[in-house]
Write an enzyme that holds these catalytic residues in place. Structure first.
Site, PDB file in Angstrom:
ATOM      1  N   ARG A   1       0.843  -1.194   0.000  1.00  0.00           N
ATOM      2  CA  ARG A   1       0.000   0.000   0.000  1.00  0.00           C
ATOM      3  C   ARG A   1       0.875   1.241   0.000  1.00  0.00           C
ATOM      4  O   ARG A   1       1.518   1.571   1.004  1.00  0.00           O
ATOM      5  CB  ARG A   1      -0.928   0.021   1.221  1.00  0.00           C
ATOM      6  CG  ARG A   1      -1.741   1.318   1.303  1.00  0.00           C
ATOM      7  CD  ARG A   1      -2.975   1.224   2.179  1.00  0.00           C
ATOM      8  NE  ARG A   1      -2.693   1.214   3.602  1.00  0.00           N
ATOM      9  CZ  ARG A   1      -3.626   1.333   4.558  1.00  0.00           C
ATOM     10  NH1 ARG A   1      -4.901   1.459   4.209  1.00  0.00           N
ATOM     11  NH2 ARG A   1      -3.293   1.294   5.831  1.00  0.00           N
TER      12      ARG A   1
ATOM     13  N   ASP B   1      -3.584   2.870  14.226  1.00  0.00           N
ATOM     14  CA  ASP B   1      -2.829   3.538  13.182  1.00  0.00           C
ATOM     15  C   ASP B   1      -3.443   4.913  12.959  1.00  0.00           C
ATOM     16  O   ASP B   1      -4.254   5.380  13.771  1.00  0.00           O
ATOM     17  CB  ASP B   1      -2.753   2.695  11.904  1.00  0.00           C
ATOM     18  CG  ASP B   1      -4.108   2.513  11.222  1.00  0.00           C
ATOM     19  OD1 ASP B   1      -5.113   3.130  11.662  1.00  0.00           O
ATOM     20  OD2 ASP B   1      -4.167   1.746  10.249  1.00  0.00           O
TER      21      ASP B   1
END
Length: 541
Positions: free
Chosen positions: A167, A447
């Site tokens: 990603r 996160d």
């Protein structure tokens, strides 16, 4: 086959004592490849970011997202994505994490079908983190990835590891360490370009990609830009057009209204869509920041079973399976609770229940954040999905409307929820500023997405507190259940208390507590909710 290169002097911030491992990633040839992507595509990227700002201005003025009238034919016509590679036909459990060396090894060895190596929400983009991450992924692709801890424990990748999917950062994030023609390149092109340059041909030769997860898209045109970038890279690297495959995270509210269109724009390389649910909740808050009647209760009450998230999940499944693509479920952020068997058992039961909901709804796989959760999630999918996937579950019963996707959910704002938002936003931001993008807080692996939810909710609750009531989660007025007010004085006291505790602790980010508190105070007191926490935080790295 040689890669066509453009002449490019080493940029000053990448020049100097990088060390041999990092220098082997940031070679003149690799940087020239990234520069070529920048020169060809950065203008279109900026045009699309301007279109985002224009859409948000309309939402701030009172408009609401909707399905596009100009793309009705795409939604109503029959078409499918290209055939899915064999390596990605069984994705029942995927693990995600940062590109730190030991974590990459553990994720590849976890027993998950796929490992998503994350340069975005789980990584702080210091130059060292980025280049070391590319070293680690290059070694993983080459089969040479090993690590010995300071205590002498040796780690290496086992045979038959998880399939690697990368990603890159979203279109909105710059890479300040690398400028081309006086302009910083996009973080997305930097991450993608370095990985593709060093690994794409080796992965293609083994029928293992290269494969990517694409974050933060808001419109089909942004997906089309990724398609063009990948085609350019394929041709430059001498690879077949279409061999690069992509799974798109539906993690913005505008994208939920363009799932068909996004798959169509990427139809020769799209593999599926993913319910990036934490970022999706943040995007709901941000997109509807000016709408007091769309406030949400504290984040612990906003579960996937609430109507607007259930509708989003089911529409994603229906859309993907109609188009021959995979519908991936969301993240389980729990991590093992050591020393408390009862609490650990309760946490694992929450994971099981969440994965059971996903597989019964028709999802083809799911995400976890910790290797210990892989067998938990896999057991559920093995029992209820004996085949590699369930694309045959078409969910023709689903009828999702605009109103369902936009409807807020009921709930409350408790003192504990308010306090938790302040603590999580502060602790994550401080750790991020200290170079750590994936932070364990209260037995959850947090996160950037959860920090974004926390600070966005604080902004909305505080800035809408003195406006006329309009159906808020607190029953029409913004206050706690005991009727105490939610105001800036409380926020300032709570933030100062948590900053003091963090600065005197040995927790991640303790040394940056003051800087993180100042940033959160600035963002929360600002008249407008900032688009992304990581943009002003990046300027402070």
């Amino acid at each position: 086959m040689a890669v066509p290169q453009e002449r490019l002097a080493p940029p000053p911030m990448l020049d100097g004592p990088l060390g041999p491992a990092r220098a082997a990633i940031a070679t003149p040839e690799a940087l020239a490849f990234v520069a070529g992507l920048h020169r060809r595509f950065d203008g279109e990227r900026h045009r699309l970011l301007a279109a985002r700002r224009a859409r948000q201005a309309r939402y701030d003025a009172g408009a609401l997202p909707d399905f596009r009238a100009d793309t009705r034919e795409i939604r109503e016509s029959e078409w499918t994505v290209a055939p899915i590679p064999a390596a990605l036909r069984d994705r029942r459990v995927e693990i995600t994490g940062p590109v730190e060396r030991k974590m990459v090894i553990n994720a590849l060895n976890s027993g998950a079908k796929v490992f998503m190596a994350d340069f975005e929400d789980a990584s702080t983009p210091t130059l060292a983190n980025l280049l070391d991450g590319h070293v680690n992924l290059r070694d993983a692709v080459a089969g040479t990835l090993e690590y010995t801890s300071p205590e002498g424990r040796h780690y290496r990748v086992h045979p038959d590891p998880a399939v690697l999917v990368v990603r890159p950062r979203g279109w909105h994030l710059p890479e300040k360490h690398f400028a081309v023609d006086g302009e910083p390149v996009a973080g997305a092109l930097f991450d993608f370009g370095l990985f593709a340059f060093h690994n794409a041909r080796a992965l293609h030769a083994r029928d293992r990609g290269p494969y990517f997860y694409l974050p933060k898209l808001e419109a089909m045109e942004e997906a089309a830009l990724w398609d063009a970038v990948m085609e350019h890279a394929e041709r430059a690297l001498g690879l077949p057009v279409g061999c690069m495959k992509a799974t798109v995270l539906i993690e913005t509210l505008p994208a939920a209204f363009q799932m068909d269109e996004i798959l169509h724009a990427l139809r020769r390389r799209a593999v599926g869509l993913n319910c990036g649910r934490w970022d999706y909740i943040f995007s709901y808050l941000k997109t509807l920041r000016g709408h007091r009647d769309r406030l949400l209760p504290e984040r612990g009450q906003v579960q996937m079973t609430v109507p607007f998230l259930k509708a989003y999940s089911e529409l994603l499944i229906q859309t993907c399976h109609r188009r021959g693509a995979f519908a991936m479920g969301g993240m389980a952020a729990q991590i093992p609770i050591k020393g408390d068997e009862a609490a650990n058992a309760a946490a694992l039961e929450k994971v099981r229940a969440d994965k059971l909901r996903e597989v019964r709804a028709g999802h083809d796989g799911t995400w976890v954040a910790h290797p210990a959760l892989v067998p938990v999630a896999r057991a559920v999918f093995d029992e209820y999905m004996p085949e590699p996937n369930q694309r045959d579950v078409l969910r023709e019963d689903v009828r999702v409307t605009r109103e369902q996707l936009l409807a807020p959910c009921a709930g409350t704002i408790t003192r504990a929820g308010f306090d938790n938002n302040v603590e999580v936003a502060l602790r994550y931001t401080a750790a991020w500023l200290d170079g750590l993008g994936c932070v364990p807080i209260h037995h959850l692996m947090e996160d950037a997405a959860t920090a974004e939810i926390a600070r966005a909710q604080l902004w909305q609750w505080l800035h809408h507190a003195d406006q006329p009531a309009g159906g808020t989660p607190a029953g029409g007025e913004l206050h706690f259940p005991d009727h105490a007010p939610i105001d800036f004085a409380l926020f300032d006291r709570t933030l100062a208390a948590h900053a003091h505790r963090l600065s005197g602790s040995d927790l991640p980010g303790a040394a940056r507590a003051g800087q993180a508190a100042a940033l959160l105070s600035e963002l929360t007191h600002a008249d407008q909710l900032g688009d992304f926490l990581t943009l002003p935080a990046y300027a402070r790295l």
